[in-house]
Scaffold this motif. Sequence first.
Motif, PDB file in Angstrom:
ATOM      1  N   ARG A  19       0.955  -1.757  -0.042  1.00  0.00           N
ATOM      2  CA  ARG A  19      -0.079  -0.056  -0.124  1.00  0.00           C
ATOM      3  C   ARG A  19       0.912   1.376  -0.328  1.00  0.00           C
ATOM      4  NH1 ARG A  19      -2.806  -0.261   5.135  1.00  0.00           N
ATOM      5  NH2 ARG A  19      -3.230   1.167   5.017  1.00  0.00           N
ATOM      6  N   GLY A  20       0.311   2.796  -0.665  1.00  0.00           N
ATOM      7  CA  GLY A  20       0.719   3.761  -0.843  1.00  0.00           C
ATOM      8  C   GLY A  20       0.515   4.884  -0.879  1.00  0.00           C
ATOM      9  N   VAL A  21       0.821   5.662  -0.052  1.00  0.00           N
ATOM     10  CA  VAL A  21       0.089   7.144  -0.391  1.00  0.00           C
ATOM     11  C   VAL A  21       0.796   8.294  -0.839  1.00  0.00           C
ATOM     12  CG1 VAL A  21       1.419   8.004   2.464  1.00  0.00           C
ATOM     13  CG2 VAL A  21      -1.274   8.779   1.329  1.00  0.00           C
ATOM     14  N   ILE A  22      -0.058   8.766  -1.472  1.00  0.00           N
ATOM     15  CA  ILE A  22       0.012   9.740  -2.879  1.00  0.00           C
ATOM     16  C   ILE A  22      -0.469  11.417  -1.817  1.00  0.00           C
ATOM     17  CG2 ILE A  22       0.606  10.982  -4.639  1.00  0.00           C
ATOM     18  CD1 ILE A  22       1.524   8.264  -4.602  1.00  0.00           C
ATOM     19  N   GLY A  23       0.783  11.929  -2.211  1.00  0.00           N
ATOM     20  CA  GLY A  23       0.406  13.787  -1.567  1.00  0.00           C
ATOM     21  C   GLY A  23      -0.784  14.829  -2.944  1.00  0.00           C
ATOM     22  N   VAL A  24      -1.444  15.124  -3.040  1.00  0.00           N
ATOM     23  CA  VAL A  24      -2.314  16.104  -3.803  1.00  0.00           C
ATOM     24  C   VAL A  24      -2.040  17.670  -3.379  1.00  0.00           C
ATOM     25  CG1 VAL A  24      -4.097  16.577  -5.125  1.00  0.00           C
ATOM     26  CG2 VAL A  24      -3.122  13.963  -4.368  1.00  0.00           C
ATOM     27  N   MET A  25      -1.170  18.143  -3.450  1.00  0.00           N
ATOM     28  CA  MET A  25      -0.954  19.507  -2.995  1.00  0.00           C
ATOM     29  C   MET A  25      -0.722  20.739  -4.181  1.00  0.00           C
ATOM     30  SD  MET A  25       1.889  18.792   0.094  1.00  0.00           S
ATOM     31  CE  MET A  25       2.432  16.804  -1.049  1.00  0.00           C
TER      32      MET A  25
END
Length: 155
Positions: A19-25
């Motif tokens: 599992r991974g997480v992505i930052g949308v900024m």
Amino acid sequence: MTRLPNTKPTQSQHRNRKRGVIGVMFRADRLLIIRRSLTVNAPGKLCLPGGGIEAGESEEEALVREMQEELAIDVTPTRLCWRSVTPWGTRLAWWVAEFPDHIEPVPNPEEVAEVHWMTANDIGTARGVLPSLPDFVAAWRGGKIELPWTDSSQG
């Protein structure tokens, strides 16, 4: 199991449970995009910042940790905006996050070579992009993802 080149994996091939997480900024109409360092997986590729979720960690905790490790910024995750699965089976959680406008990301050279602020159109014409990024932009432009900023040039 052997796959033919340029074919998508079948559901049974999605055995990898990473599992991974992505930052949308955003800053105005631009997304924070990184170019990966040459010492990590997918070296030199453009993508949104993010990384793996460690055992016992929530998606939000992983995002905060990864942004600190990669860019020396303290972010506040605000909401989940999308989920996807990479061709190799990693499940990604895409989180909108914020950090103060007066703070500039500082790339950790072991993980990040460059930091860019790019519009959706910039991303669409960029070379060396990780495949998940154009998929994300297409979903955004197609109305499948609601983001805090709508690029008026998306047309």
